[in-house]
Design an enzyme around this catalytic site. Structure first.
Site, PDB file in Angstrom:
ATOM      1  CE  LYS A  39      -8.413 -10.070  -1.497  1.00 56.39           C
ATOM      2  NZ  LYS A  39      -8.715  -9.477  -2.828  1.00 56.39           N
ATOM      3  CD  GLU A  66      -5.152   2.871   6.867  1.00 59.46           C
ATOM      4  OE1 GLU A  66      -6.325   3.287   7.011  1.00 59.46           O
ATOM      5  OE2 GLU A  66      -4.493   3.009   5.832  1.00 59.46           O
ATOM      6  CB  CYS A  76      -8.103   5.534   4.257  1.00 59.72           C
ATOM      7  SG  CYS A  76      -6.307   5.578   4.410  1.00 59.72           S
ATOM      8  CD  GLU A  83     -13.379   5.758   4.041  1.00 59.40           C
ATOM      9  OE1 GLU A  83     -12.212   6.155   4.127  1.00 59.40           O
ATOM     10  OE2 GLU A  83     -13.719   4.581   4.269  1.00 59.40           O
TER      11      GLU A  83
END
Length: 487
Positions: free
Chosen positions: A174, A249, A283, A381
């Site tokens: 996906k 992750e 990331c 983040e």
């Protein structure tokens, strides 16, 4: 474009659609099929059938042939794929070309590991008892549900699909609804090279529908997810329902420590690469800069000047170094965090739309000085071109500040004293540590983090192990009776 299920391009069961938007122009690129629960069910069933009826029993050498054919097919269309990535994601063309090349290399690398897997099968194990023989098998996990993010669309697909196919698993992929186009081209490549039907299925759609359906589907044996911590939490909870094999992750808030013996020009280049590459939508972006007091004034002055010189614009324009953020939602989120940051830190540069770019999700490189360590811009983040800097006095202080985070994906240290750099690298609680650089990534090396940055590792042989189960087969070989039960 429709869904790729069981080797065919099929319309979604309920006709759901969404639009792909060019972030540089805010104009639509294409209307695409959006998968829902029924579509995902069809894809999982196709993957199960393909696994049970052949793919799971193929040799590593057979699978390697398909992986190399996929790499060749991507290679033949690499320029078009890079241009597609620019339109769909917004990144500058040289970055997109780099990503496509890495994706091709990933398929070639796992072709080699697939061949090596044949040699590893049925390895004998000395159990210290001559009456028994024991050997080890490495068998594919089954059906893998794979959910990837929007920041590296084709490359993230390669990181998941290539090792899964090398292991003998089948895939339901996906891609993000924000950047599905290049991942769908992987289905085109699979069709062209004759990959057996059902081995790879691609179902773009929204997370709350297609993603959730994939995570909860009882026919999925393995879930592999790359994305945010909140979504990873939901994926993990869904996997717990029937104890799925899982690898995650997740996010990062990586620190970059610069000691006062570092070369300023080299430091500035790596700092900028670490936070402004891919518009900071990485990331592992080294978004927390820790600079020793002695070098801080000179480094900061040079860094601000360099950030202001970065060329911003549409990714297809020559010389552009910073493209738009991926979507209106991401742009608004980052701008909101910047507005909060101004309350607790000094804004040195950026934080606004470039005056010459009134259309598109463009943002100037942004640098904050001395934010509060409890603030959002320091702790959370952001996923945008936003750097926060703090000063430190001692090595111990730098390590404490760097490790004071719920994340542990990556970190960097810069010093000409390599013994000190090694000490700091060993002391950093992160899955990836760079010394005198930031962000280089190699297919052969493990990728993943500690703490809330995730579970497991991708890339290298670790990536292959994600899709393998280990089986021991032990045989009693002696002519003498075992003797436990005697009449």
């Amino acid at each position: 474009m429709t869904l790729f299920i069981d080797g065919r391009w099929v319309a979604p069961k309920h006709g759901n659609q969404f639009s792909s938007i060019d972030p540089a122009t805010e104009q639509g690129i294409a209307d695409l099929a959006a998968a829902d629960e029924e579509d995902v069910d069809l894809a999982v069933n196709a993957a199960r059938k393909a696994f049970d009826q052949g793919w799971g029993q193929t040799s590593g050498s057979e699978r390697a042939g398909f992986l190399e054919a996929l790499a060749d097919e991507l290679e033949a269309h690499r320029k078009a794929l890079a241009a597609l990535e620019v339109r769909d994601n917004g990144k500058p063309l040289p970055e997109a070309e780099w990503d496509v090349a890495d994706a091709i290399g990933c398929f070639r690398y796992y072709a080699e590991l697939a061949r090596e897997l044949d040699e590893r099968q049925d390895q004998p194990l000395d159990v210290g008892d001559a009456r028994f023989s024991c050997h080890i098998r490495h068998e594919p996990v089954g059906v893998a549900g794979q959910i990837i993010p929007w920041n590296y669309p084709l490359l993230m697909a390669a990181w998941k699909v290539a090792p899964a196919l090398a292991a003998g698993a089948t895939c339901v992929l996906k891609p993000s609804e924000l950047t599905p186009l290049s991942a769908l081209e992987l289905g085109v490549a699979a069709e062209r090279v004759g990959l057996p039907r059902g081995v790879l299925n691609i179902v773009p759609g929204f997370g709350g529908e297609a993603g959730q359906a994939l995570a909860l589907h009882p026919g999925v044996d393995k879930l592999a997810f790359t994305g945010s911590v909140p979504t990873g939490t939901r994926i993990m909870a869904a996997a717990a329902v029937d104890i799925k094999n899982i690898s995650l992750e997740l996010g990062g808030k990586s620190a970059f420590i610069v000691f006062d013996d570092a070369d300023i020009e080299a430091a500035v280049e790596w700092i900028m690469f670490g936070i402004f590459w891919n518009q900071g939508q990485v990331c592992s972006a080294t978004s927390r800069l820790l600079v020793q007091e002695g070098i801080a004034p000179r480094l900061l002055e040079r860094l601000v000047d360099a950030a202001r010189d970065i060329r911003i614009g549409p990714g297809m324009e020559e010389g552009v170094q910073l493209g738009p953020l991926v979507s209106a939602g991401q742009y608004q989120k980052v701008m909101g965090v910047i507005a909060q940051g101004k309350q607790t830190a000094k804004l040195l540069t950026g934080g606004v739309r470039p005056a010459h770019l009134p259309i598109g999700y463009f943002m100037e490189p942004t640098i904050f000085d001395e934010p509060d360590i409890r603030s959002t811009i320091w702790r959370e983040e952001i996923f945008g071109p936003v750097l926060c800097m703090k000063r430190f006095k001692t090595e111990a202080e730098a390590l404490a500040l760097a490790n004071d985070s719920r994340y542990g994906l990556a970190a960097a240290v810069m010093s000409t004293d390599l013994e000190r750099a090694a000490r700091v690298a060993n002391g950093l609680r992160a899955g990836i540590v760079w010394v005198n650089c930031s962000q280089p990534t190699f297919t052969q090396a493990p990728w993943g983090g500690m703490k809330q940055s995730g579970i497991g590792r991708e890339l290298g042989h670790w990536g292959l192990e994600n899709y393998l189960e280990v089986k021991q087969v032990t045989q009693y070989c002696s002519d003498e009776p075992w003797g436990w039960y005697q009449k």
